[in-house]
Motif scaffolding. Sequence first.
Motif, PDB file in Angstrom:
ATOM      1  N   PHE A 102       0.858  -1.185   0.000  1.00 54.79           N
ATOM      2  CA  PHE A 102       0.000   0.000   0.000  1.00 54.79           C
ATOM      3  C   PHE A 102       0.895   1.236   0.000  1.00 54.79           C
ATOM      4  CE2 PHE A 102      -2.020   3.543   2.158  1.00 54.79           C
ATOM      5  CZ  PHE A 102      -3.245   3.616   1.531  1.00 54.79           C
ATOM      6  N   PRO A 103       0.606   2.256  -0.784  1.00 51.74           N
ATOM      7  CA  PRO A 103      -0.475   2.432  -1.754  1.00 51.74           C
ATOM      8  C   PRO A 103      -0.079   2.031  -3.170  1.00 51.74           C
ATOM      9  CG  PRO A 103       0.635   4.505  -1.455  1.00 51.74           C
ATOM     10  CD  PRO A 103       1.370   3.504  -0.611  1.00 51.74           C
ATOM     11  N   VAL A 104       0.800   1.049  -3.290  1.00 53.18           N
ATOM     12  CA  VAL A 104       1.274   0.595  -4.591  1.00 53.18           C
ATOM     13  C   VAL A 104       1.310  -0.922  -4.568  1.00 53.18           C
ATOM     14  CG1 VAL A 104       3.699   0.723  -3.858  1.00 53.18           C
ATOM     15  CG2 VAL A 104       3.159   0.820  -6.279  1.00 53.18           C
ATOM     16  N   ASN A 105       1.006  -1.535  -5.711  1.00 51.50           N
ATOM     17  CA  ASN A 105       1.201  -2.978  -5.861  1.00 51.50           C
ATOM     18  C   ASN A 105       2.536  -3.204  -6.547  1.00 51.50           C
ATOM     19  OD1 ASN A 105      -1.019  -4.149  -4.604  1.00 51.50           O
ATOM     20  ND2 ASN A 105      -2.328  -3.878  -6.396  1.00 51.50           N
TER      21      ASN A 105
ATOM     22  N   LEU B  60      -3.704  -1.665  -3.386  1.00 52.42           N
ATOM     23  CA  LEU B  60      -3.606  -2.434  -2.146  1.00 52.42           C
ATOM     24  C   LEU B  60      -3.408  -3.891  -2.514  1.00 52.42           C
ATOM     25  CD1 LEU B  60      -4.035  -2.664   1.022  1.00 52.42           C
ATOM     26  CD2 LEU B  60      -6.436  -3.151   0.459  1.00 52.42           C
ATOM     27  N   GLY B  61      -2.551  -4.566  -1.770  1.00 55.94           N
ATOM     28  CA  GLY B  61      -2.357  -5.985  -2.049  1.00 55.94           C
ATOM     29  C   GLY B  61      -1.781  -6.739  -0.871  1.00 55.94           C
ATOM     30  N   GLY B  62      -2.171  -7.995  -0.758  1.00 57.69           N
ATOM     31  CA  GLY B  62      -1.502  -8.916   0.158  1.00 57.69           C
ATOM     32  C   GLY B  62      -0.383  -9.621  -0.579  1.00 57.69           C
TER      33      GLY B  62
ATOM     34  N   HIS C 289      -3.165  -2.846  -9.530  1.00 58.55           N
ATOM     35  CA  HIS C 289      -2.046  -3.695  -9.937  1.00 58.55           C
ATOM     36  C   HIS C 289      -0.796  -2.840 -10.119  1.00 58.55           C
ATOM     37  CE1 HIS C 289      -2.811  -2.137 -13.991  1.00 58.55           C
ATOM     38  NE2 HIS C 289      -4.060  -2.572 -13.902  1.00 58.55           N
ATOM     39  N   HIS C 290       0.287  -3.465 -10.598  1.00 55.76           N
ATOM     40  CA  HIS C 290       1.529  -2.763 -10.877  1.00 55.76           C
ATOM     41  C   HIS C 290       1.284  -1.620 -11.860  1.00 55.76           C
ATOM     42  CE1 HIS C 290       1.787  -7.147 -10.833  1.00 55.76           C
ATOM     43  NE2 HIS C 290       3.051  -7.160 -10.480  1.00 55.76           N
TER      44      HIS C 290
END
Length: 333
Positions: free
Chosen positions: A90-93, A181-183, A296-297
């Motif tokens: 967060f705030p980037v994948n 956002l990503g896990g 996503h990226h």
Amino acid sequence: MKPTDSKKTFKWDCKMPHLKVLAFLFIFLTFFFTVHGQGSELLWLENDSIRVSISKKGAELQSIKGKISEFEYLWQGNGEYWADRAPIMFPVNVRFRDNEFYFRNVKYDMPKMGILKERFMTVKHKSNDEVTLSFVPNKEILHENYPFLFKISVRYKLTDNTILNEYVIRNDDTHSMYFALGGHPGFNLSLGQPNDRKKHELFFYKSLSAQRELIKNSLLKDSVAPFLQNETTLGFDDDRIPNTGIFIKDSVITKIGLAKSGQKPYISLILGNFPNVNIWSPPGYPFVCIEPMASHHDFEDSPKDIEKKSHLVTLKPGETVKYYFLIQIDQSL
């Protein structure tokens, strides 16, 4: 001069009421913080099935152990392959192009994986099987990395053999904020031995066909490649698994398991309301990361202006959004 009797002096000092009170308070606080996880970096959750630890640094999962299987399901990072375990992006994948962006003509640096990874979060609630941590940006972050006022809360909840991973993001600013956002949990392939990798496979629970977006230098290319063709499993010795990630946009996949070849999965990830997924497991690596993603990226040609990055989530002032995914373990194997 008569020498001082140090033992008598110590005994006399300890009889002083205020020292007794301080000593008792110290012991009590040490015990309290140890039990409740507030005095250390690690927080522990458990129920009858599983035991989990979470670091207050980045609210990152550190361990997932089955009480019956006694197996460690989460990759225990090392420098040879990957030092992390389950960072929250967060705030980037993964990354923005050139690890930077602009907002209203001001440049900001954005670290790979984002701004939470190295930040200690505040414990807002803790019980035996549930914890909620929160983070609000300080002046350093607002000046250097991300100009938006926000609050993010991360909640872990154990129910039987399932771990809820929940994220609540609130925009406290006067203008819209933009984020991904990503896990990024990494799971062991067996006991983490590289030579055991070929005995494992991805398990999709139903027959699927899907293309994958091509990735270069952690950025998406404007092209796709075939991936699944009416398949329910994919072995880790399959030559379709690249060194880069396997990114599937608007994913038809809702649940991904890891299994020994020909067996049922020993761990699964349910994407919840995350629309995209990235699978990262370079050939020879003894783990696989299954990464639910909101957004996503960056693309290779993404604009630097964050307001023009159309793939990001937009949250208006005062709005709140919630995302979640689930991790399930099977100890019957």
